[in-house]
Design a protein around this motif. Structure first.
Motif, PDB file in Angstrom:
ATOM      1  N   ASN A   1      48.871 -41.217  72.435  1.00 33.84           N
ATOM      2  CA  ASN A   1      49.115 -42.893  72.875  1.00 33.84           C
ATOM      3  C   ASN A   1      48.560 -43.286  74.379  1.00 33.84           C
ATOM      4  OD1 ASN A   1      50.555 -41.402  74.547  1.00 33.84           O
ATOM      5  ND2 ASN A   1      52.480 -42.079  74.115  1.00 33.84           N
ATOM      6  N   GLU A   2      47.401 -42.006  74.795  1.00 30.84           N
ATOM      7  CA  GLU A   2      46.742 -42.644  75.876  1.00 30.84           C
ATOM      8  C   GLU A   2      45.432 -43.216  75.812  1.00 30.84           C
ATOM      9  OE1 GLU A   2      46.375 -39.304  78.767  1.00 30.84           O
ATOM     10  OE2 GLU A   2      48.164 -38.225  77.877  1.00 30.84           O
ATOM     11  N   ILE A   3      45.163 -43.707  74.364  1.00 29.95           N
ATOM     12  CA  ILE A   3      44.104 -44.539  74.248  1.00 29.95           C
ATOM     13  C   ILE A   3      44.519 -45.790  73.612  1.00 29.95           C
ATOM     14  CG2 ILE A   3      41.795 -44.554  72.942  1.00 29.95           C
ATOM     15  CD1 ILE A   3      41.503 -41.460  73.131  1.00 29.95           C
TER      16      ILE A   3
ATOM     17  N   LEU B   1      38.062 -35.572  65.074  1.00 31.63           N
ATOM     18  CA  LEU B   1      37.157 -36.112  66.147  1.00 31.63           C
ATOM     19  C   LEU B   1      37.769 -36.998  67.126  1.00 31.63           C
ATOM     20  CD1 LEU B   1      33.818 -38.042  65.368  1.00 31.63           C
ATOM     21  CD2 LEU B   1      35.499 -39.315  66.455  1.00 31.63           C
ATOM     22  N   ALA B   2      38.797 -37.615  66.639  1.00 30.13           N
ATOM     23  CA  ALA B   2      39.600 -38.245  67.602  1.00 30.13           C
ATOM     24  C   ALA B   2      40.378 -37.221  68.678  1.00 30.13           C
ATOM     25  CB  ALA B   2      41.024 -38.922  66.948  1.00 30.13           C
ATOM     26  N   ARG B   3      40.841 -36.162  67.956  1.00 25.04           N
ATOM     27  CA  ARG B   3      41.319 -34.971  68.830  1.00 25.04           C
ATOM     28  C   ARG B   3      40.383 -34.656  70.030  1.00 25.04           C
ATOM     29  NH1 ARG B   3      43.703 -32.476  65.158  1.00 25.04           N
ATOM     30  NH2 ARG B   3      45.696 -33.661  65.485  1.00 25.04           N
ATOM     31  N   ALA B   4      38.940 -34.289  69.356  1.00 22.04           N
ATOM     32  CA  ALA B   4      38.150 -33.856  70.367  1.00 22.04           C
ATOM     33  C   ALA B   4      37.846 -34.748  71.351  1.00 22.04           C
ATOM     34  CB  ALA B   4      36.598 -33.520  69.444  1.00 22.04           C
ATOM     35  N   VAL B   5      37.750 -36.247  70.995  1.00 18.60           N
ATOM     36  CA  VAL B   5      37.570 -37.285  72.077  1.00 18.60           C
ATOM     37  C   VAL B   5      38.481 -37.301  72.996  1.00 18.60           C
ATOM     38  CG1 VAL B   5      37.372 -39.665  72.153  1.00 18.60           C
ATOM     39  CG2 VAL B   5      35.823 -38.744  70.291  1.00 18.60           C
ATOM     40  N   GLU B   6      39.768 -37.341  72.532  1.00 15.70           N
ATOM     41  CA  GLU B   6      40.563 -37.315  73.316  1.00 15.70           C
ATOM     42  C   GLU B   6      40.875 -36.046  74.328  1.00 15.70           C
ATOM     43  OE1 GLU B   6      44.930 -36.553  74.873  1.00 15.70           O
ATOM     44  OE2 GLU B   6      43.977 -35.183  73.456  1.00 15.70           O
ATOM     45  N   GLU B   7      40.704 -34.872  73.955  1.00 12.77           N
ATOM     46  CA  GLU B   7      40.634 -33.649  74.850  1.00 12.77           C
ATOM     47  C   GLU B   7      39.480 -33.732  75.803  1.00 12.77           C
ATOM     48  OE1 GLU B   7      40.619 -30.547  72.041  1.00 12.77           O
ATOM     49  OE2 GLU B   7      42.498 -30.713  71.421  1.00 12.77           O
TER      50      GLU B   7
ATOM     51  N   TRP C   1      37.479 -36.452  76.692  1.00 10.56           N
ATOM     52  CA  TRP C   1      37.149 -37.648  77.541  1.00 10.56           C
ATOM     53  C   TRP C   1      38.462 -38.335  78.166  1.00 10.56           C
ATOM     54  CZ3 TRP C   1      32.563 -39.277  78.797  1.00 10.56           C
ATOM     55  CH2 TRP C   1      31.562 -38.566  78.057  1.00 10.56           C
ATOM     56  N   VAL C   2      39.854 -37.750  77.664  1.00 13.78           N
ATOM     57  CA  VAL C   2      40.990 -38.248  78.434  1.00 13.78           C
ATOM     58  C   VAL C   2      41.399 -37.120  79.220  1.00 13.78           C
ATOM     59  CG1 VAL C   2      43.204 -38.894  78.124  1.00 13.78           C
ATOM     60  CG2 VAL C   2      41.331 -39.865  76.552  1.00 13.78           C
ATOM     61  N   GLN C   3      41.582 -35.875  78.616  1.00 22.43           N
ATOM     62  CA  GLN C   3      42.090 -34.810  79.284  1.00 22.43           C
ATOM     63  C   GLN C   3      41.271 -34.040  80.296  1.00 22.43           C
ATOM     64  OE1 GLN C   3      44.092 -32.167  76.715  1.00 22.43           O
ATOM     65  NE2 GLN C   3      45.360 -34.202  76.068  1.00 22.43           N
ATOM     66  N   THR C   4      39.961 -33.919  79.987  1.00 27.96           N
ATOM     67  CA  THR C   4      38.882 -33.196  80.657  1.00 27.96           C
ATOM     68  C   THR C   4      37.888 -33.793  81.577  1.00 27.96           C
ATOM     69  OG1 THR C   4      39.133 -31.565  78.970  1.00 27.96           O
ATOM     70  CG2 THR C   4      37.230 -31.186  80.562  1.00 27.96           C
ATOM     71  N   ALA C   5      37.204 -34.876  81.257  1.00 31.26           N
ATOM     72  CA  ALA C   5      36.249 -35.492  81.960  1.00 31.26           C
ATOM     73  C   ALA C   5      36.777 -36.430  83.051  1.00 31.26           C
ATOM     74  CB  ALA C   5      35.259 -36.428  80.839  1.00 31.26           C
ATOM     75  N   LYS C   6      36.087 -36.766  83.971  1.00 34.37           N
ATOM     76  CA  LYS C   6      36.675 -37.584  85.027  1.00 34.37           C
ATOM     77  C   LYS C   6      35.659 -38.867  84.822  1.00 34.37           C
ATOM     78  CE  LYS C   6      39.012 -34.884  87.260  1.00 34.37           C
ATOM     79  NZ  LYS C   6      40.572 -34.810  86.683  1.00 34.37           N
ATOM     80  N   LEU C   7      36.282 -39.926  84.188  1.00 36.80           N
ATOM     81  CA  LEU C   7      35.611 -41.119  84.000  1.00 36.80           C
ATOM     82  C   LEU C   7      35.159 -42.024  85.200  1.00 36.80           C
ATOM     83  CD1 LEU C   7      37.783 -42.306  80.959  1.00 36.80           C
ATOM     84  CD2 LEU C   7      35.509 -41.146  80.872  1.00 36.80           C
ATOM     85  N   PRO C   8      33.991 -42.755  85.167  1.00 39.45           N
ATOM     86  CA  PRO C   8      33.673 -43.553  86.503  1.00 39.45           C
ATOM     87  C   PRO C   8      34.617 -44.536  86.784  1.00 39.45           C
ATOM     88  CG  PRO C   8      32.410 -44.160  84.439  1.00 39.45           C
ATOM     89  CD  PRO C   8      33.279 -42.970  84.075  1.00 39.45           C
ATOM     90  N   PRO C   9      34.785 -45.145  87.947  1.00 41.53           N
ATOM     91  CA  PRO C   9      35.647 -46.189  88.218  1.00 41.53           C
ATOM     92  C   PRO C   9      35.195 -47.518  87.325  1.00 41.53           C
ATOM     93  CG  PRO C   9      34.154 -45.819  89.988  1.00 41.53           C
ATOM     94  CD  PRO C   9      33.859 -44.473  88.974  1.00 41.53           C
ATOM     95  N   VAL C  10      36.187 -48.318  87.170  1.00 43.36           N
ATOM     96  CA  VAL C  10      35.900 -49.629  86.416  1.00 43.36           C
ATOM     97  C   VAL C  10      35.046 -50.343  87.371  1.00 43.36           C
ATOM     98  CG1 VAL C  10      36.909 -51.838  85.442  1.00 43.36           C
ATOM     99  CG2 VAL C  10      37.818 -49.544  85.128  1.00 43.36           C
TER     100      VAL C  10
END
Length: 151
Positions: A34-36, A131-137, A139-148
């Motif tokens: 529910n984080e995406i 695939l959705a689980r891999a993206v979530e793990e 891009w959401v849980q591991t990677a640090k996303l750039p600022p908006v």
């Protein structure tokens, strides 16, 4: 840097012209997290407009991640990727190519245009969930996303 919290979901823009694939991706992410918050557009021109609107209008969410099919109408996926990478305000936006093509030329060109990853669309709902689980793990849980980007 943007951090993920339950009150601040990750906004993902899906660029996909096949309504069946849009539904499979939506269902897969709904099953996984529910984080995406998934937004979808059906062609490349709409994708570029969505990105522009997200920078200029506070009511349009700016995506943290772009899932891009290459074979979309009006503005082809490669053109979208090229415009994103040529725009200083979008250059850091993570782009995952999600397409049917297994052609090495498409893979190479995607990486030449600085895609962050190239994924071939799955064949089943179970594989879409994986695939959705891999993206979530990642891009959401591991990677640090750039600022908006600032407007």
């Amino acid at each position: 840097m943007r951090t993920t919290t339950p009150s601040k979901p990750i906004d993902v823009l899906l660029v996909e012209d096949n309504p069946g694939d849009v539904r499979l991706v939506e269902e897969a992410f709904e099953m996984v997290t529910n984080e995406i918050r998934l937004h979808s557009v059906s062609d490349g021109t709409e994708a570029l407009e969505f990105l522009s609107d997200g920078r200029e209008d506070d009511t349009t969410p700016f995506p943290d991640l772009l899932l891009l099919d290459l074979d979309v109408p009006r503005t082809h996926g490669f053109e979208v990727l090229e415009e994103v990478r040529d725009d200083p305000a979008l250059v850091t936006l993570p782009v995952i190519v999600l397409t049917n093509s297994t052609d090495e030329t498409d893979i190479g060109e995607s990486y030449d245009l600085c895609a962050n990853a190239y994924l071939t669309k799955p064949d089943s709902q179970e594989e879409f969930v994986s695939l959705a689980r891999a993206v979530e793990e990642f891009w959401v849980q591991t990677a640090k996303l750039p600022p908006v980007p600032a407007v």
